[in-house]
Scaffold this active site. Sequence first.
Site, PDB file in Angstrom:
ATOM      1  N   LYS A 157       0.898  -1.030   0.042  1.00  0.00           N
ATOM      2  CA  LYS A 157       0.038   0.034   0.203  1.00  0.00           C
ATOM      3  C   LYS A 157       1.015   1.277   0.051  1.00  0.00           C
ATOM      4  O   LYS A 157       2.038   1.166   0.411  1.00  0.00           O
ATOM      5  CB  LYS A 157      -1.087  -0.047   1.201  1.00  0.00           C
ATOM      6  CG  LYS A 157      -0.388   0.317   2.650  1.00  0.00           C
ATOM      7  CD  LYS A 157      -1.380   0.695   3.463  1.00  0.00           C
ATOM      8  CE  LYS A 157      -0.737   1.629   4.553  1.00  0.00           C
ATOM      9  NZ  LYS A 157      -1.196   2.288   5.301  1.00  0.00           N
ATOM     10  N   ASP A 186      -2.231  -5.902   2.560  1.00  0.00           N
ATOM     11  CA  ASP A 186      -2.734  -4.749   3.554  1.00  0.00           C
ATOM     12  C   ASP A 186      -2.339  -5.745   4.694  1.00  0.00           C
ATOM     13  O   ASP A 186      -3.143  -6.715   5.185  1.00  0.00           O
ATOM     14  CB  ASP A 186      -4.282  -4.576   3.412  1.00  0.00           C
ATOM     15  CG  ASP A 186      -4.690  -3.704   4.596  1.00  0.00           C
ATOM     16  OD1 ASP A 186      -3.862  -3.623   5.458  1.00  0.00           O
ATOM     17  OD2 ASP A 186      -5.934  -3.173   4.687  1.00  0.00           O
ATOM     18  N   HIS A 187      -1.658  -5.449   5.440  1.00  0.00           N
ATOM     19  CA  HIS A 187      -0.756  -6.145   6.608  1.00  0.00           C
ATOM     20  C   HIS A 187      -2.038  -6.413   7.763  1.00  0.00           C
ATOM     21  O   HIS A 187      -1.790  -7.236   8.342  1.00  0.00           O
ATOM     22  CB  HIS A 187       0.527  -5.680   7.114  1.00  0.00           C
ATOM     23  CG  HIS A 187       0.460  -4.315   7.791  1.00  0.00           C
ATOM     24  ND1 HIS A 187       0.600  -3.108   6.989  1.00  0.00           N
ATOM     25  CD2 HIS A 187       0.245  -4.073   8.996  1.00  0.00           C
ATOM     26  CE1 HIS A 187       0.407  -2.259   8.033  1.00  0.00           C
ATOM     27  NE2 HIS A 187       0.286  -2.682   9.258  1.00  0.00           N
ATOM     28  N   LYS A 191      -3.237 -10.313  10.178  1.00  0.00           N
ATOM     29  CA  LYS A 191      -3.395 -10.472  11.779  1.00  0.00           C
ATOM     30  C   LYS A 191      -4.159 -11.461  12.159  1.00  0.00           C
ATOM     31  O   LYS A 191      -5.354 -11.801  11.602  1.00  0.00           O
ATOM     32  CB  LYS A 191      -3.675  -8.998  12.446  1.00  0.00           C
ATOM     33  CG  LYS A 191      -2.566  -8.112  12.478  1.00  0.00           C
ATOM     34  CD  LYS A 191      -3.215  -6.616  12.879  1.00  0.00           C
ATOM     35  CE  LYS A 191      -2.072  -5.446  12.636  1.00  0.00           C
ATOM     36  NZ  LYS A 191      -0.943  -5.734  13.321  1.00  0.00           N
ATOM     37  N   GLU A 225      -4.008   5.441  17.264  1.00  0.00           N
ATOM     38  CA  GLU A 225      -2.510   5.564  17.292  1.00  0.00           C
ATOM     39  C   GLU A 225      -2.273   6.360  18.422  1.00  0.00           C
ATOM     40  O   GLU A 225      -2.771   7.613  18.282  1.00  0.00           O
ATOM     41  CB  GLU A 225      -1.950   5.894  15.974  1.00  0.00           C
ATOM     42  CG  GLU A 225      -2.209   5.130  14.799  1.00  0.00           C
ATOM     43  CD  GLU A 225      -1.592   5.367  13.624  1.00  0.00           C
ATOM     44  OE1 GLU A 225      -0.478   5.011  13.164  1.00  0.00           O
ATOM     45  OE2 GLU A 225      -2.344   6.151  12.970  1.00  0.00           O
ATOM     46  N   HIS A 249      -7.313  -0.094   5.780  1.00  0.00           N
ATOM     47  CA  HIS A 249      -7.407  -0.569   6.983  1.00  0.00           C
ATOM     48  C   HIS A 249      -8.887  -0.891   7.741  1.00  0.00           C
ATOM     49  O   HIS A 249      -9.312  -2.003   8.115  1.00  0.00           O
ATOM     50  CB  HIS A 249      -6.677  -0.251   8.059  1.00  0.00           C
ATOM     51  CG  HIS A 249      -4.926  -0.280   7.923  1.00  0.00           C
ATOM     52  ND1 HIS A 249      -4.666  -1.235   7.055  1.00  0.00           N
ATOM     53  CD2 HIS A 249      -4.097   0.679   8.097  1.00  0.00           C
ATOM     54  CE1 HIS A 249      -3.192  -1.117   6.733  1.00  0.00           C
ATOM     55  NE2 HIS A 249      -2.766   0.173   7.399  1.00  0.00           N
ATOM     56  N   LYS A 350      -4.263  10.084  14.975  1.00  0.00           N
ATOM     57  CA  LYS A 350      -3.038  10.053  15.673  1.00  0.00           C
ATOM     58  C   LYS A 350      -3.002  10.923  17.196  1.00  0.00           C
ATOM     59  O   LYS A 350      -3.998  11.705  17.152  1.00  0.00           O
ATOM     60  CB  LYS A 350      -2.005  10.697  14.629  1.00  0.00           C
ATOM     61  CG  LYS A 350      -1.609   9.892  13.563  1.00  0.00           C
ATOM     62  CD  LYS A 350      -0.475  10.215  12.890  1.00  0.00           C
ATOM     63  CE  LYS A 350       0.028   9.437  11.584  1.00  0.00           C
ATOM     64  NZ  LYS A 350       0.471   8.063  12.242  1.00  0.00           N
TER      65      LYS A 350
END
Length: 503
Positions: A157, A186-187, A191, A225, A249, A350
Site C-alpha cells: 500500500k 494490507d498487513h 493479523k 494511534e 485498514h 494520531k
Amino acid sequence: MTTAAKTPPSVIVIFGAAGDLTGRKLVPALYHLASQELLANEFAMIGIDRADMDSQAYRDYLSASAEDHIGKHFSDELWQSKIPRAYYMQGDFLDDKTYTDLKKKLLKIDKEQNTPGNYLFYLATPPRFFGEIAQRLKSSGLAEEENGLWRRLIVEKPFGNDLQSAQELNRNLHQSFQEHQIYRIDHYLGKETVQNIMTYRFGNGTVEPIWNHHYIDHVQITVAESLGVENRASYYDHAGAMRDMVPNHLLALLSIIAMEPPNSFNADAIRDEQTKVLKCIQPFSPEMVLTHAVRGQYDEGQNEQGDRMPAYRDEPDIADGSNTETYVALKLMIDTWRWAGVPFYLRTGKRLPKRCTEVVIQYRHAPNMMFRDALVKRNNVAPNRLVIRIQPNEGISLQFNAKVPGTLPRLSTVNMEFNYSDYFGDKPSTGYETLIYDCMCGDATLFKRADNIEAGWELVQPILDVWSALPARTFPNYAAGSWGPQKADDLLAKAGHQWSTHP
Ligand SMILES: NC(=O)c1ccc[n+]([C@@H]2O[C@H](COP(=O)([O-])OP(=O)(O)OC[C@H]3O[C@@H](n4cnc5c(N)ncnc54)[C@H](OP(=O)(O)O)[C@@H]3O)[C@@H](O)[C@H]2O)c1
C-alpha cells in the site's frame, strides 16, 4: 497437531531491499517462516536496491539488523544456516539493464539452489515505482507464467491516493500481470485476530443468527494511534488520516464484520462478498459529508505520563499552517437487509491516548420489563457489547449484566474474556508471515482485489472532494492525548450513542 505444508520451491525478489520495510518486517517474517520449517528447502531471496553492495555485504547488512528486529526469538545457528540463500543485486528500478541482469541472476540461482523458476516479486518500493517495475518485468519476459511455473507480484500500500490514481494503478498493473498474479497486501489482514473474526462469525452456531439489525444496535471500529507523525511527515502531510487509514485498514475490518457468509473459503468467494458489502454502503452526498464525516488535527497536549506533545503543525517537516487531517470519524449506513438502520461508526487518529485497534458490536437493549418497578431504569442497564481486540492484547470480550449480590435488584456490567495468548501462546510474528506464505502457496484470500480497492476509494472520494473544496477552518481542534474532536462525540450523540469508553 496438523502442521502446514512447506511453500513450493521458489525465489522471492525484493525490490527496495535496503529499505525500512524489508529490514523491519520482510526479512524477520521470512526468518519466522524458516524457523517454523515452512519455507521450502529449495528457496532463495534476491534483494534489489540502489545501495552499493555485493551479496556478502548485503548478508552482513541484514545480519546487523536481524537480531534487533527478530528479538528474543533470534537464533544465530538458524540465521547462519539460511543467510547463504540471500543474494543482492545493485540496480536502478528504472534501468532496463537491471532486468536483464535479474533474469541472468535468477537462472544462475535456480541452478545453485535447485529452484524450478517460480518467482515472487515483492515491490517494497515507493508507490511511484509499482507500475514501472511491473512493466519492465513484463518486457524482460519475467511476468510470463509457462510450463506450470508461477510469477507473482506483491504490491504494497498505498494503492493510489484517490479513486482516479487507484484506477490508473490497476490499469498499469493489468498491462503487465493478470489479476490472479497480483497480490495487493494490507498487513492488517495478516493479523491472526482479523482472520479470527471470520472464524468467530462463521464457525460458531451462536453468533451468526444474531449478527443483524434485529439484535445489533450499532458497530464501532476504532484504529487509534498514540504516536504522532514520526518520520513519515513528507508522505503523511500530503496523504492525511483518511487516505492513510480508511480505504484500506478500516474498510478491510468493516468488510469482514459486515460481509454475507461466502459459499466457500475460496479466495474469490470471500472477496466477492467483501466487495459487495462495500458497494452497499450509502454513498456520501456533499450534504452527508457535512453531517456524517468529522475531521480533526491535533493541537499540543500531553500523554498519559504527562509529557508535553507538540501540535501537528509544529512537528518537523510539516508545512506551516498545514490543513492535513490527523483524525477522521465517519458514520456509514449499509443498505442491505442484514444491516438496515444499523450505523457503523469508524474512527482513526494520531496522538490519541492509546494505541488500540478494536471493533465494538453493541447489541440492542433487552426489554427489561422485569426491572420496570425495580431500582434499575432501562438506561441504567448497560447494553451487551462484544469487543474484538485486534491489538494490543488480542482477544474477544463479551460485556453483559450480572446481579450484584445482595437483597437489592442491582445490576453490574461484567466481562467474559478470551485472550488469544492464554490459549495459543505468543507466536513471533510481524504480521507478514501468513501473507508471504499464502502468496507463495497461491492463496489470495487475504489480499485485495482490484475491484475491492476501487470500491473503497469510490466511497471516500466524495468526502475528499468536499474537504478539499472546503478547507478546515477550525484546525487544530483536538488536544494531543485526547480522544479527538468534540464533533466526533456529537456524531454519535445525535443518534443517542457514544464511543465505547473501553479503549
Ligand atoms: N516501512 C513500513 O513499515 C511500511 C509499512 C506499510 C507499507 N509500506 C510501504 O512499503 C513500501 C516501501 O516502504 P519503505 O518504508 O521500506 O521505503 P524506503 O525505506 O524508502 O525503501 C525503498 C528502498 O528503495 C530504494 N530506491 C528508491 N528508488 C530507487 C531506484 N530508483 N532504484 C533502486 N532503488 C531505489 C531506496 O533507496 P534510498 O534510500 O537511497 O532512496 C530504499 O532503499 C512503500 O510503498 C510503503 O508505502 C511500508
